[in-house]
Write an enzyme that holds these catalytic residues in place. Structure first.
Site, PDB file in Angstrom:
ATOM      1  N   LYS A 194       0.844  -1.205   0.000  1.00  0.00           N
ATOM      2  CA  LYS A 194       0.000   0.000   0.000  1.00  0.00           C
ATOM      3  C   LYS A 194       0.874   1.248   0.000  1.00  0.00           C
ATOM      4  CE  LYS A 194      -0.362  -0.286   5.023  1.00  0.00           C
ATOM      5  NZ  LYS A 194      -1.117  -0.909   6.115  1.00  0.00           N
ATOM      6  N   TYR A 245      15.573  29.659   9.332  1.00  0.00           N
ATOM      7  CA  TYR A 245      14.385  30.376   9.781  1.00  0.00           C
ATOM      8  C   TYR A 245      14.280  30.399  11.304  1.00  0.00           C
ATOM      9  CZ  TYR A 245      12.482  30.407   5.048  1.00  0.00           C
ATOM     10  OH  TYR A 245      12.272  30.625   3.713  1.00  0.00           O
TER      11      TYR A 245
HETATM   12  C1  LIG Z   1      -0.323  -1.957   6.666  1.00  0.00           C
HETATM   13  C2  LIG Z   1      -0.879  -3.260   7.051  1.00  0.00           C
HETATM   14  C3  LIG Z   1      -0.040  -4.367   7.279  1.00  0.00           C
HETATM   15  C4  LIG Z   1       1.469  -4.276   7.261  1.00  0.00           C
HETATM   16  O1  LIG Z   1       1.924  -3.729   8.479  1.00  0.00           O
HETATM   17  P1  LIG Z   1       3.483  -3.568   8.797  1.00  0.00           P
HETATM   18  O2  LIG Z   1       3.506  -3.058  10.188  1.00  0.00           O
HETATM   19  O3  LIG Z   1       4.003  -2.560   7.830  1.00  0.00           O
HETATM   20  O4  LIG Z   1       4.099  -4.896   8.627  1.00  0.00           O
HETATM   21  C5  LIG Z   1      -0.630  -5.586   7.528  1.00  0.00           C
HETATM   22  N1  LIG Z   1      -1.972  -5.707   7.590  1.00  0.00           N
HETATM   23  C6  LIG Z   1      -2.803  -4.665   7.405  1.00  0.00           C
HETATM   24  C7  LIG Z   1      -4.272  -4.855   7.491  1.00  0.00           C
HETATM   25  C8  LIG Z   1      -2.294  -3.409   7.147  1.00  0.00           C
HETATM   26  O5  LIG Z   1      -3.115  -2.364   6.976  1.00  0.00           O
END
Ligand SMILES: *Cc1c(COP(=O)(O)O)cnc(C)c1O
Length: 353
Positions: free
Chosen positions: A34, A251
């Site tokens: 994702k 800044y």
């Molecule tokens: C993002 C996600 C993962 C992966 O999690 P990590 O901590 O990056 O390993 C697994 N399952 C679901 C449902 C997620 O949304």
């Protein structure tokens, strides 16, 4: 010449990290890609992860694009569909959809086709984000198992504390109560659970962050876990000057020199995805030597301390995170987590593989 900032993606490191995940057990691997593969580039990462049995993401059009690109893996939509119209695409591209609420369940009833959909039914075992409660599962399961359009059902849940001291015990117990009743395949583990709790492995594990070479734990480094950083964010020094004691940098003069100090300016700022909240003292490499940032991060630049890096000059190589400097360390200094830094890389940063 373009501006010197760039992200290098090491696909061999990615494959190494997949092997690390593989060695932890016998479950099928649903590689989580994702958020543009945590900022690493969806298509290139998916291609490099072709040995994983599945990939998981959010957007149905990204999923269809992966299928078009030749992926024959299970492709899972982690939040399911957002409109009943998406079911057409899901069937057409043989995607697997999560069902996590009663609206999605109702949408299935309006779907005309038979026997084609693969569903992951999400159980809320304590995260209280998505999913049916364990009490609601029997009805949802009944609904799906007798549904004309559904080919098979996998049960899934997600842990809220797998990376912390509290662990997974409470959620695991609730989930196991269901999987004992329904003899369907099941999936629970994110990276932290995969690494720490073999009892959560089930039929499918869902590693994300570990594949990109970062540790999900505060007390264990990626190196200790055998993981290699996949993304290295690099740039160069574009200005060097000596400032006198009492003079400010950047800044609001958040940093003020206590003694005369040699400082550099790096071509990287928050518009590249570097966290603006990284304070003075955030670790950074110049000529592969570790030093610290100085002052407030600007949109396109940030300051570094060159006092102890005698050979640094305009054009010297800088590593913001990645090889030689774990992204977790930068994240911790900036009060965030590696996930956020990796995902936040912006479109103007050229990515090379
Ligand atoms: C993002 C996600 C993962 C992966 O999690 P990590 O901590 O990056 O390993 C697994 N399952 C679901 C449902 C997620 O949304």
């Amino acid at each position: 010449m373009p501006r010197p900032i760039h992200a290098r993606i090491n696909l061999d490191a990615l494959k190494n990290n997949l092997r690390v995940a593989r060695r932890l057990g016998n479950s099928r691997i649903m590689a989580v890609i994702k958020a543009n593969a945590y900022g690493h580039g969806l298509l290139r990462v998916a291609e490099a992860l072709e040995e994983a049995e599945g990939v998981a993401l959010l957007d149905v059009h990204d999923a269809a694009q992966l299928r078009e690109a030749g992926s024959r893996q299970t492709i899972l939509l982690l939040e399911g569909f957002f409109s009943p119209d998406d079911l057409q695409l899901i069937a057409e591209y043989d995607l697997t959809t999560v069902i996590h609420n009663s609206q999605q369940l109702a949408s299935l009833d309006a779907y005309p086709r038979r026997g084609s959909l693969q569903v992951w039914l999400k159980v809320n075992t304590g995260m209280n984000r998505l999913g049916f409660t364990p009490e609601e599962i029997p009805a949802a399961m009944e609904h799906l198992k007798s549904h004309r359009a559904v080919r098979d059902v996998t049960l899934m849940t997600h842990f809220s504390h797998a990376d912390e001291a509290e662990g997974v015990a409470r959620q695991l117990e609730r989930f196991n109560g269901l999987t004992a009743t329904y003899r369907t395949p099941c999936s629970m583990a994110n990276s932290a659970a995969l690494l720490r709790y073999p009892a959560t492995h089930g039929d499918w594990v869902r590693p994300g962050i570990m594949l990109y070479g970062a540790s999900p734990f505060a007390d264990t480094s990626a190196q200790q876990l055998g993981l290699k950083p996949v993304m290295t964010l690099g740039s160069e020094i574009i200005s060097v000057r000596e400032i006198k004691a009492g003079e400010p940098v950047g800044y609001a003069g958040l940093f003020r020199a206590e003694q005369s100090t040699r400082i550099g300016v790096v071509a990287c700022g928050y518009a590249d995805g570097y966290p603006r909240h990284a304070p003075t003292g955030t670790p950074i490499l110049v000529n592969w030597q570790r030093t610290r940032t100085l002052g407030r991060v600007s949109m396109d630049m940030l300051g570094v301390d060159l006092s102890n890096i005698a050979d640094a000059q305009v054009g010297s190589r800088v590593v913001l995170w990645g090889e030689g400097l774990p992204v977790e360390e930068v994240a911790q200094a900036a009060g965030t987590i590696s996930y956020e830094l990796l995902c936040a890389l912006t479109a103007r940063v050229p990515v090379g593989y």
